[in-house]
Design an enzyme around this catalytic site. Structure first.
Site, PDB file in Angstrom:
ATOM      1  N   SER A 159       0.862  -1.187   0.000  1.00  0.00           N
ATOM      2  CA  SER A 159       0.000   0.000   0.000  1.00  0.00           C
ATOM      3  C   SER A 159       0.895   1.232   0.000  1.00  0.00           C
ATOM      4  O   SER A 159       1.362   1.671   1.055  1.00  0.00           O
ATOM      5  CB  SER A 159      -0.921  -0.001   1.232  1.00  0.00           C
ATOM      6  OG  SER A 159      -1.796  -1.107   1.192  1.00  0.00           O
ATOM      7  N   LYS A 216      -6.693   1.991  -2.929  1.00  0.00           N
ATOM      8  CA  LYS A 216      -6.400   1.526  -1.574  1.00  0.00           C
ATOM      9  C   LYS A 216      -6.338   2.708  -0.602  1.00  0.00           C
ATOM     10  O   LYS A 216      -6.829   2.622   0.529  1.00  0.00           O
ATOM     11  CB  LYS A 216      -5.077   0.757  -1.549  1.00  0.00           C
ATOM     12  CG  LYS A 216      -4.664   0.248  -0.154  1.00  0.00           C
ATOM     13  CD  LYS A 216      -5.721  -0.675   0.460  1.00  0.00           C
ATOM     14  CE  LYS A 216      -5.428  -1.036   1.907  1.00  0.00           C
ATOM     15  NZ  LYS A 216      -4.208  -1.810   2.092  1.00  0.00           N
TER      16      LYS A 216
END
Length: 207
Positions: free
Chosen positions: A96, A171
């Site tokens: 991420s 995300k």
């Protein structure tokens, strides 16, 4: 069967790599903390001494790392993926990180004829263990289809979000929603407690 190099064997990465191994993919693994690879090497994975070595000779190279600088170092640093990856291979970043870093790395890799997908995941550690993750994928649709089998070995749902960087952006958006929910819940509990409701009962009542 595609040969895979996997870099980053933390709380998420280790079970994700383990699920690839269970599906029968030839797997080479690396982590900066060598001991983290012990269990999966005993299970049949091949250890690598660096990201470069993990990338060498493999069809798909994956990273699952804590932050943008970690991914940059693994790909572009000394003995990094860029030095070992072959032309025509696919690099998949499961971390991420920010979309700006994602796009910059993708552009550099493209000069070596390497395609990149950004594919951060949701559902947490338990999802990684159970192979029920959701993968939010940015990059060319054709490239995604070429490695869909690999991604589905780690997750239940694979969503194509768009061009390179959109997986990372999605995300971040997901994390923003979760943060807002946590903040709102905390405020609600404080409000209810100050109004005289027992905190434990209040938490049980919130749906």
């Amino acid at each position: 069967m595609k040969k895979i190099g996997f870099i980053g064997l933390g709380a998420m990465g280790l079970p994700m790599a383990g699920n690839l191994l269970k599906k029968g993919y030839p797997l080479t693994v690396h982590d900066v903390v060598a001991d983290k690879a012990t269990s999966i090497v005993k299970g049949g994975a091949t250890p690598a001494s660096s990201p470069k070595d993990a990338a060498a000779g493999n069809d798909v190279i994956m990273t699952m790392l804590p932050s943008s600088p970690d991914v940059e170092q693994a790909v572009l640093g000394a003995n990094g993926i860029l030095e070992g990856i072959r032309e025509g291979a696919v690099y998949v970043d499961l971390s991420s990180i920010d979309p700006i870093t994602t796009r910059r790395i993708a552009q550099i890799l493209s000069q070596k004829q390497v395609k990149m997908l950004d594919a951060p995941v949701t559902k947490g550690v338990q999802g990684a263990i159970d192979a029920t993750l959701t993968l939010l994928v940015g990059g060319e649709a054709e490239v995604l289809e070429s490695v869909r089998d690999v991604l589905q070995a780690m997750g239940k749902t694979v969503l194509h979000m768009g061009e390179t960087g959109t997986g990372s952006a999605a995300k971040l958006a997901n994390n923003m929603v979760l943060a807002a929910i946590v903040a709102a819940t905390a405020e609600a509990v404080v409000f209810g407690t100050k109004a005289g409701v027992d905190p434990a009962r209040l938490v049980a009542a919130i749906e």
